[in-house]
Design an enzyme around this catalytic site. Structure first.
Site, mmCIF file in Angstrom:
data_model
loop_
_atom_site.group_PDB
_atom_site.id
_atom_site.type_symbol
_atom_site.label_atom_id
_atom_site.label_comp_id
_atom_site.label_asym_id
_atom_site.label_seq_id
_atom_site.Cartn_x
_atom_site.Cartn_y
_atom_site.Cartn_z
ATOM 1 N N ASP A 189 4.017 5.049 -4.183
ATOM 2 C CA ASP A 189 3.243 5.385 -5.330
ATOM 3 C C ASP A 189 1.736 6.291 -4.950
ATOM 4 O O ASP A 189 1.392 6.728 -6.066
ATOM 5 C CB ASP A 189 2.816 4.271 -5.985
ATOM 6 C CG ASP A 189 3.466 3.947 -7.513
ATOM 7 O OD1 ASP A 189 4.036 5.078 -7.873
ATOM 8 O OD2 ASP A 189 2.946 3.227 -8.065
ATOM 9 N N GLN A 229 4.507 -2.856 -9.387
ATOM 10 C CA GLN A 229 4.590 -2.150 -10.616
ATOM 11 C C GLN A 229 3.108 -2.508 -11.272
ATOM 12 O O GLN A 229 2.918 -4.041 -11.347
ATOM 13 C CB GLN A 229 5.697 -2.887 -11.388
ATOM 14 C CG GLN A 229 5.773 -2.322 -12.888
ATOM 15 C CD GLN A 229 5.860 -1.036 -13.116
ATOM 16 O OE1 GLN A 229 7.018 -0.350 -12.535
ATOM 17 N NE2 GLN A 229 5.382 -0.322 -13.973
ATOM 18 N N LYS A 253 13.878 2.118 -12.425
ATOM 19 C CA LYS A 253 13.586 2.734 -10.919
ATOM 20 C C LYS A 253 14.785 2.124 -10.158
ATOM 21 O O LYS A 253 15.094 3.094 -9.269
ATOM 22 C CB LYS A 253 12.227 2.106 -10.638
ATOM 23 C CG LYS A 253 11.267 2.972 -11.294
ATOM 24 C CD LYS A 253 9.524 2.272 -11.047
ATOM 25 C CE LYS A 253 8.774 3.090 -11.981
ATOM 26 N NZ LYS A 253 7.365 2.430 -11.881
#
Ligand code: NDP
Length: 303
Positions: A127, A104, A60
């Protein structure tokens, strides 16, 4: 007639589509930078040292830099407390250089994931997993949408154009994929059915669908004879088979039995190279959009 299965479906090349999307994002970054005086910024938080998570965070970060954006990586030890994780997220919420925050997952077992995610400011929730983002999606008002289902929607729209009136079946109801996927398809005027582990007569249900999205996590579960001829099949699953003799590791396969589905469907996403590459591309897209909204600019066009 030889009885052999003939592959008729077109392959939906998510890798190529994602590369194009990333290139368009990279093209849009300098315009933002010229207007605001800094590049869009994405902060990724990794708690603990899970090797797979570390690899995801690394890719990422690389993709963010490759798009011309600022990447901020924050690592906390596996022993970090809930208060420490949330304090870092609160700091990032207040950091002007940070437009998107990605925590994460999974977190180490002693931490409360939902509470930690809910700490992220909804406008920086790239997200799309906070309760506010899920609520905005359900209400049909602008917000951040989870990356994987958004990537699936882009692939479907690229293939079909207007999705209005299509019968769609989403198999799987996770917060990460199935539920937001169903909301997105509903928002695109599909007639949506959500299936899960308690669904009865799943093959019959799937046979009625113009669009099938499989997000189950079970290797090659959805067979070709479940698919309506001409349907579009989006396979989100990523499953590693046991290694065959002589193989260092097993093959990656999706939730759809690709060969039999491809003999019936109009188009299918392969695994790997289908939905997977869309996830990071959509994370960058969400960061670009979040940066524009936070700066009071109109959404960038074409994303
Ligand atoms: P979850 O395990 O959170 O959810 C799986 C869903 O599938 C559940 O809703 C479950 O139902 C349903 N299910 C399980 N077994 C059956 C069955 N026999 N029949 C019908 N439904 C069933 O998984 P995720 O949504 O997180 O992920 C799904 C897959 O997608 C995984 O392979 C994952 O690796 C992959 N993935 C890929 C991404 C990408 O970038 N390409 C990103 C995210 C995930 P119930 O709710 O009743 O238990």
């Amino acid at each position: 007639m030889t009885g052999e299965v003939t592959t008729t479906a077109q392959v939906i090349d998510g890798k190529a589509f994602a590369a194009g999307l990333r290139a368009r994002i990279a093209d849009a970054v300098p315009t933002f930078e010229a207007a605001i005086g800094r590049a869009p910024g994405l902060a990724v938080v990794l708690v603990g040292d899970d090797p797979a998570s570390a690899v995801y965070v690394g890719s990422k970060g690389k993709a963010t830099v490759a798009a011309g954006m600022a990447s901020f990586e924050h690592r906390l030890p596996a022993s970090a407390s809930q208060a420490e994780v949330e304090a870092l997220l609160v700091t990032l919420n207040a950091d002007e250089a940070v437009d998107g925050i990605l925590l994460q997952l999974p977190l180490p077992g002693h931490l409360d994931e939902q509470a930690a995610v809910a700490t992220i400011h909804p406008d920086k929730d790239v997200d799309g997993l906070t309760p506010v983002s899920a609520g905005r999606l359900a209400l049909g008002i602008p917000g951040m949408v989870p990356c994987t289902p958004y990537g699936c929607l882009l692939l479907l729209q690229d293939r079909l154009g207007d999705l209005s009136g299509k019968d769609a079946v989403v198999i799987g109801r996770s917060i990460l994929v199935g539920k937001p996927m169903a909301q997105l398809l509903l928002g695109a005027n599909c007639t949506v059915t959500m299936a899960h582990s308690r669904t009865k007569d799943l093959p019959d249900l799937v046979r009625r669908a113009d669009i099938v999205v499989a997000a189950v996590g079970r290797a090659e579960m959805i067979k070709g004879d479940w698919i309506k001829p001409g349907a579009i099949v989006i396979d989100v699953g990523i499953n590693r088979l046991a290694a065959a003799p002589g193989e260092a590791k097993g093959r990656l396969v999706g939730d759809v039995d690709y060969a039999s589905a491809a003999a019936v469907a109009a188009a299918v996403t392969p695994v790997p190279g289908g939905v997977g590459p869309m996830t990071i591309a959509c994370l960058l897209r969400n960061t670009l959009v979040a940066a524009h909204r936070r700066a009071g600019l109109a959404d960038p066009k074409g994303f």
